[in-house]
Design a protein around this motif. Sequence first.
Motif, PDB file in Angstrom:
ATOM      1  N   MET A   1       0.814  -1.200   0.000  1.00  0.00           N
ATOM      2  CA  MET A   1       0.000   0.000   0.000  1.00  0.00           C
ATOM      3  C   MET A   1       0.853   1.257   0.000  1.00  0.00           C
ATOM      4  SD  MET A   1      -3.329   0.611   2.081  1.00  0.00           S
ATOM      5  CE  MET A   1      -3.846   2.184   2.598  1.00  0.00           C
ATOM      6  N   ASN A   2       2.092   1.105   0.324  1.00  0.00           N
ATOM      7  CA  ASN A   2       2.990   2.244   0.354  1.00  0.00           C
ATOM      8  C   ASN A   2       3.378   2.697  -1.055  1.00  0.00           C
ATOM      9  OD1 ASN A   2       4.500   4.210   1.470  1.00  0.00           O
ATOM     10  ND2 ASN A   2       6.174   2.896   2.128  1.00  0.00           N
ATOM     11  N   ALA A   3       3.508   1.769  -1.995  1.00  0.00           N
ATOM     12  CA  ALA A   3       3.919   2.114  -3.362  1.00  0.00           C
ATOM     13  C   ALA A   3       2.901   3.007  -4.083  1.00  0.00           C
ATOM     14  CB  ALA A   3       4.190   0.849  -4.162  1.00  0.00           C
ATOM     15  N   PRO A   4       1.593   2.698  -4.028  1.00  0.00           N
ATOM     16  CA  PRO A   4       0.639   3.584  -4.709  1.00  0.00           C
ATOM     17  C   PRO A   4       0.593   4.977  -4.102  1.00  0.00           C
ATOM     18  CG  PRO A   4      -0.388   1.458  -4.293  1.00  0.00           C
ATOM     19  CD  PRO A   4       0.923   1.473  -3.582  1.00  0.00           C
ATOM     20  N   SER A   5       0.722   5.087  -2.788  1.00  0.00           N
ATOM     21  CA  SER A   5       0.684   6.426  -2.182  1.00  0.00           C
ATOM     22  C   SER A   5       1.902   7.244  -2.602  1.00  0.00           C
ATOM     23  CB  SER A   5       0.588   6.333  -0.661  1.00  0.00           C
ATOM     24  OG  SER A   5       1.774   5.784  -0.124  1.00  0.00           O
ATOM     25  N   ASN A   6       3.061   6.590  -2.773  1.00  0.00           N
ATOM     26  CA  ASN A   6       4.238   7.300  -3.264  1.00  0.00           C
ATOM     27  C   ASN A   6       4.035   7.780  -4.695  1.00  0.00           C
ATOM     28  OD1 ASN A   6       5.695   7.154  -0.928  1.00  0.00           O
ATOM     29  ND2 ASN A   6       6.775   5.268  -1.503  1.00  0.00           N
ATOM     30  N   ALA A   7       3.392   6.984  -5.512  1.00  0.00           N
ATOM     31  CA  ALA A   7       3.122   7.385  -6.895  1.00  0.00           C
ATOM     32  C   ALA A   7       2.193   8.595  -6.928  1.00  0.00           C
ATOM     33  CB  ALA A   7       2.518   6.231  -7.674  1.00  0.00           C
ATOM     34  N   PHE A   8       1.172   8.582  -6.090  1.00  0.00           N
ATOM     35  CA  PHE A   8       0.263   9.729  -6.029  1.00  0.00           C
ATOM     36  C   PHE A   8       0.970  10.971  -5.491  1.00  0.00           C
ATOM     37  CE2 PHE A   8      -3.196   6.472  -5.903  1.00  0.00           C
ATOM     38  CZ  PHE A   8      -3.801   6.874  -7.095  1.00  0.00           C
ATOM     39  N   ARG A  10       4.175  11.684  -5.740  1.00  0.00           N
ATOM     40  CA  ARG A  10       5.054  12.204  -6.796  1.00  0.00           C
ATOM     41  C   ARG A  10       4.260  12.934  -7.869  1.00  0.00           C
ATOM     42  NH1 ARG A  10       8.121   7.325  -8.768  1.00  0.00           N
ATOM     43  NH2 ARG A  10       6.590   6.266  -7.514  1.00  0.00           N
ATOM     44  N   ALA A  11       3.106  12.379  -8.236  1.00  0.00           N
ATOM     45  CA  ALA A  11       2.266  13.031  -9.241  1.00  0.00           C
ATOM     46  C   ALA A  11       1.755  14.368  -8.724  1.00  0.00           C
ATOM     47  CB  ALA A  11       1.096  12.132  -9.625  1.00  0.00           C
ATOM     48  N   ASN A  12       1.309  14.404  -7.468  1.00  0.00           N
ATOM     49  CA  ASN A  12       0.839  15.660  -6.888  1.00  0.00           C
ATOM     50  C   ASN A  12       1.958  16.679  -6.797  1.00  0.00           C
ATOM     51  OD1 ASN A  12      -1.826  14.927  -6.573  1.00  0.00           O
ATOM     52  ND2 ASN A  12      -1.524  14.115  -4.495  1.00  0.00           N
ATOM     53  N   ASP A  13       3.155  16.229  -6.423  1.00  0.00           N
ATOM     54  CA  ASP A  13       4.294  17.144  -6.348  1.00  0.00           C
ATOM     55  C   ASP A  13       4.626  17.734  -7.713  1.00  0.00           C
ATOM     56  OD1 ASP A  13       4.537  16.861  -3.637  1.00  0.00           O
ATOM     57  OD2 ASP A  13       6.175  15.400  -3.738  1.00  0.00           O
ATOM     58  N   SER A  14       4.583  16.914  -8.745  1.00  0.00           N
ATOM     59  CA  SER A  14       4.909  17.436 -10.078  1.00  0.00           C
ATOM     60  C   SER A  14       3.833  18.427 -10.548  1.00  0.00           C
ATOM     61  CB  SER A  14       5.081  16.303 -11.089  1.00  0.00           C
ATOM     62  OG  SER A  14       3.857  15.673 -11.355  1.00  0.00           O
ATOM     63  N   PHE A  15       2.556  18.156 -10.236  1.00  0.00           N
ATOM     64  CA  PHE A  15       1.498  19.111 -10.585  1.00  0.00           C
ATOM     65  C   PHE A  15       1.649  20.412  -9.796  1.00  0.00           C
ATOM     66  CE2 PHE A  15      -1.083  15.417 -12.134  1.00  0.00           C
ATOM     67  CZ  PHE A  15      -1.209  15.874 -13.436  1.00  0.00           C
ATOM     68  N   ARG A  16       2.018  20.283  -8.522  1.00  0.00           N
ATOM     69  CA  ARG A  16       2.224  21.475  -7.699  1.00  0.00           C
ATOM     70  C   ARG A  16       3.379  22.318  -8.229  1.00  0.00           C
ATOM     71  NH1 ARG A  16       2.811  18.951  -2.688  1.00  0.00           N
ATOM     72  NH2 ARG A  16       0.752  18.061  -2.710  1.00  0.00           N
ATOM     73  N   LYS A  17       4.462  21.656  -8.620  1.00  0.00           N
ATOM     74  CA  LYS A  17       5.616  22.375  -9.170  1.00  0.00           C
ATOM     75  C   LYS A  17       5.258  23.059 -10.486  1.00  0.00           C
ATOM     76  CE  LYS A  17       9.241  19.548  -7.134  1.00  0.00           C
ATOM     77  NZ  LYS A  17      10.324  18.595  -7.393  1.00  0.00           N
ATOM     78  N   ALA A  18       4.533  22.369 -11.342  1.00  0.00           N
ATOM     79  CA  ALA A  18       4.129  22.961 -12.625  1.00  0.00           C
ATOM     80  C   ALA A  18       3.183  24.129 -12.401  1.00  0.00           C
ATOM     81  CB  ALA A  18       3.462  21.907 -13.504  1.00  0.00           C
ATOM     82  N   ASP A  19       2.272  24.004 -11.444  1.00  0.00           N
ATOM     83  CA  ASP A  19       1.344  25.084 -11.137  1.00  0.00           C
ATOM     84  C   ASP A  19       2.089  26.292 -10.589  1.00  0.00           C
ATOM     85  OD1 ASP A  19      -1.296  26.167 -10.936  1.00  0.00           O
ATOM     86  OD2 ASP A  19      -1.164  25.868  -8.759  1.00  0.00           O
ATOM     87  N   HIS A  20       3.066  26.053  -9.720  1.00  0.00           N
ATOM     88  CA  HIS A  20       3.851  27.160  -9.173  1.00  0.00           C
ATOM     89  C   HIS A  20       4.674  27.844 -10.266  1.00  0.00           C
ATOM     90  CE1 HIS A  20       6.098  29.577  -6.359  1.00  0.00           C
ATOM     91  NE2 HIS A  20       7.206  29.163  -6.942  1.00  0.00           N
ATOM     92  N   ALA A  21       5.253  27.078 -11.156  1.00  0.00           N
ATOM     93  CA  ALA A  21       6.033  27.669 -12.256  1.00  0.00           C
ATOM     94  C   ALA A  21       5.133  28.521 -13.146  1.00  0.00           C
ATOM     95  CB  ALA A  21       6.706  26.568 -13.073  1.00  0.00           C
ATOM     96  N   SER A  22       3.931  28.040 -13.415  1.00  0.00           N
ATOM     97  CA  SER A  22       2.980  28.812 -14.221  1.00  0.00           C
ATOM     98  C   SER A  22       2.591  30.096 -13.500  1.00  0.00           C
ATOM     99  CB  SER A  22       1.743  27.969 -14.501  1.00  0.00           C
ATOM    100  OG  SER A  22       0.752  28.731 -15.140  1.00  0.00           O
TER     101      SER A  22
END
Length: 91
Positions: A1-8, A10-22
């Motif tokens: 159960m730890n692997a899917p939460s890490n994937a989410f 990482r995905a949330n972090d990348s969206f947050r970074k892209a949103d901040h850059a925008s």
Amino acid sequence: MNAPSNAFRRANDSFRKADHASWHRHQSRLHILRSQLGFTETSPSRPKSCLGCEHYHGVAYGYGDRRQMLICGFHPFGWEGELCPDWSEGL
């Protein structure tokens, strides 16, 4: 159960970074546009009683509607009359 939460995560972090850059790019464009607005101003922003005074500060502080201009340390909102009693020739 730890692997899917890490994937989410990482995905949330990348969206947050892209949103901040925008957001940062948008703020940079707004800053450039705001600075360009000053170039079209034909009248000086300095009050007549503050022309040539070494105590003139003229920086605005605050954000949005609460932004306030600090004219000088003696008269934060500027001198209303013709000749300021604290006027001193700039160096």
